[in-house]
Design an enzyme around this catalytic site. Sequence first.
Site, PDB file in Angstrom:
ATOM      1  N   PHE A 100     -16.133  14.241 -31.201  1.00 35.93           N
ATOM      2  CA  PHE A 100     -15.465  13.901 -32.461  1.00 35.93           C
ATOM      3  C   PHE A 100     -14.240  13.042 -32.190  1.00 35.93           C
ATOM      4  CE2 PHE A 100     -17.585  17.914 -33.143  1.00 35.93           C
ATOM      5  CZ  PHE A 100     -18.104  17.830 -34.424  1.00 35.93           C
ATOM      6  N   ASP A 101     -14.084  11.995 -32.980  1.00 31.42           N
ATOM      7  CA  ASP A 101     -12.795  11.325 -33.016  1.00 31.42           C
ATOM      8  C   ASP A 101     -11.840  12.246 -33.777  1.00 31.42           C
ATOM      9  OD1 ASP A 101     -10.896   9.138 -32.863  1.00 31.42           O
ATOM     10  OD2 ASP A 101     -11.229   8.919 -35.014  1.00 31.42           O
ATOM     11  N   LYS A 102     -10.545  12.115 -33.524  1.00 28.49           N
ATOM     12  CA  LYS A 102      -9.589  13.003 -34.180  1.00 28.49           C
ATOM     13  C   LYS A 102      -9.196  12.506 -35.559  1.00 28.49           C
ATOM     14  CE  LYS A 102      -5.151  13.010 -33.166  1.00 28.49           C
ATOM     15  NZ  LYS A 102      -4.456  12.895 -34.468  1.00 28.49           N
ATOM     16  N   VAL A 156     -19.022  11.273 -33.564  1.00 28.97           N
ATOM     17  CA  VAL A 156     -18.649  11.253 -34.977  1.00 28.97           C
ATOM     18  C   VAL A 156     -17.313  10.552 -35.121  1.00 28.97           C
ATOM     19  CG1 VAL A 156     -18.309  12.630 -37.065  1.00 28.97           C
ATOM     20  CG2 VAL A 156     -19.803  13.481 -35.242  1.00 28.97           C
TER      21      VAL A 156
END
Length: 829
Positions: free
Chosen positions: A517-519, A719
């Site tokens: 996941f990107d933050k 994501v």
Amino acid sequence: MTDKLRLDIPIVLPGIPDASDACVERLLVELKGREGVVAAHLKIEGADVSPQICVHYDPATISLSRIRELVTSTGAVITSRFGHLLWQVKGIRHPRHARTIEGEIKSLPGVIEAEVSSTGVVRVEFNNDQISAAKIEQALVQRALAPLDVGGAADTHRDHQHGGNDQAHAHEQGKEHEAHEHGGILGPNTELIFSLICGAFLGVGFVVEKFLGAVPAWVPIFFFVGAYLFGGFYTVREAIENLRLRKFEIDTLMLVAAAGAAALGAWAEGALLLFLFSLGHGLEHYAMGRAKRAIEALAALAPATASVRRGGEIRDVPVEELQVGDVVVVRPNERLPADGFLTQGTSAINQAPVTGESIPVDKEPVDDISEARRRPDAVGAASRVFAGTINGAGAIEVEVTRLSGDSALAKVIRMVNEAEAQKSPTQRFTERFERIFVPAVLVLAVLLLFAGLIIDEPFSATFYRAMAVLVAASPCALAIATPSAVLSGVARAARGGVLIKGGAPLENLGSLKAIAFDKTGTLTEGRPRITDVIVSEGVTETDLLVAAVAVESLSDHPLAAAIARDGRERLKDAAIPEATQLQSLIGRGVKAVLNGETVWIGKPDMFGAEGIPPLSEAMTSAAQRLRAEGRTTMIVRQGSRDLGAIGLMDTPRTSARAALQALRDLGISRMVMISGDHQRAAEAVAKDVGIDEAWGDLMPEDKVDAIKRLRAESKVAMVGDGVNDAPAMANATVGIAMGAAGSDVALETADVALMADDLQHLPFVVGLSRHTRAIILQNVYISLGVVAFLLPATILGLGIGPAVAMHEGSTLIVVFNALRLLAYRDKFK
């Protein structure tokens, strides 16, 4: 594995000074990371020759249309050398027929790629120098296929048609429902009607032969011949087309078996074979039509007309005539005709038809209409609306920002249709299997004709057994097993606000064990707030914020938007000068010119590298203090003086923890957060949302390396928002973009696009993909299991009648099993 293709794509770089621009470099990184791309590099042959991107790729793994999407989404535009067609056609009868047509189109000179689905979607990539769209259309018409107009909500296919051929437009989407109708003299269900007439002739002939012994022998044969004519009409047509291509398909096997039965005098059994075979095809089409209509329902969402305020009055105009800048009036409970932003009124909009959100979303007018016109993609979700959504109780006025053919809904419809024609790994496997299996069955049948040399039986019995084996071994169910499940899965996802681009990402998503996941904007709200402002000695907070707001107002990065927004609030009425010459230092910060001096705004690590002087001790200490508190830290420098540091904090999504737990329950065993933020800030967010692994301090190229490390261990999804994370998403097994309804780039770069900016849709699509993959495997096992049972059974004496009944029964079982996906429930809302 099919042969690799080499493609030299001439490109135009709009607004880009030369081919060494970062835009092109990002494109090459994306292309190289895609599964199926062997190599990608830039070719520059001279000043008078346009630069070319040379791509070596496997067309069985990645299509040219996918490469086209990636090229255009990055900012490069493919020139007119290559054309792209996406047509709905009338006349495709079943998957075998689709494969036959696909082979014929591929054989045309100048056609690079072609894919045809059983529901009538034809996708063709071609070279304009060798063939035109008109000639391809003519070739389809010669094969009794009628390209349908598909416009309405989808309008013209401008962004996919680069050949300048008007015929290549995607046309009236509202008429798409005709695509599954294979037509005939008795209308769309001619094949089914013919099969019923065949059954009637068969029934009368059987009664006459068995119970009316006094009638002449030719009378029952007359009825059986009638059954042959009606039952074998489409089979003969299919067999002739296949033989012309030197192919032996299932229809050919059935025809040989029926002809053999007639030669033996077993007219009734041959007629029964054709009756059940044609009936199975007819019912198969009817069932597949249900899945197709689930997709076509999207096209009916946008209204045909819009109420436009023009010249001081409101008039109704077709949506195709709407122009960017028009103001449309939407009354309570009406569907919105176009994408745009609110200028007047407030209301709760039901966005479920496009984004899948179950609860209406409150909408309000934009604060600054001129700014919204200048940067429509930066308009907040609270003011942005989409075509096809449903207005609530309040009357609203919406300024149009996209033409009808460019709306989010139109793009979804178009991409879903393209997804139908793109084959999954299992489908490619089954087609390769059939290409080997069918000739092997023919060889076996020929060998069985000589069984009389070994066992004592008349030739008629031997011939009958060989024909029964032909019927039993025909893998009809296998041909439809995967495409029916993929079509149903893609349709169900689209109805839930998720766009899945074909069978490959659908299957891959169903077998994932790891997700990265990107933050910012993914696990967090993407709306960071200024929490701390630390100024250097002799600098006021106003000085610092004026410089920061002036520069960051030119950028569309989430952190820049936060500094510009919150900075203006803190400055109140202070005058803000205009900055110029903004330059993005990807992954580190920005620089611009303000009052004749260069202003740098970026991470502390940006300073002291690549020719930028290091920070003062005071600023280094301030940055360390902010980072220790988990703040995202930005340093502001004007000229040679450090103005100060700004600390920001993003709020974790309230739904993140529940969504991540749902993913664990589905079998996702490893989840990693990757971020460009400082490690401390990344760990703080990871702890809040419940992720064990947080990798911070990552530049964009570091994110790519991180994905490559994860992918070396297992399949991994990435994501992100589809813009800043595009290279990392490209290198993942599956790239997933959130909030894609408002982002063209996200729609085009992602393999899976969550139309809503809602993490809860991720467990839904992973669960659906797992269910789809399970059904695909069930269908393959059923189809192969029936063949494995019938093959020895017919060799040992099972007749043609029972064999064809089980054969066609298995075909219908796999189709209706696939249709269960349309009823898949979203358990995570």
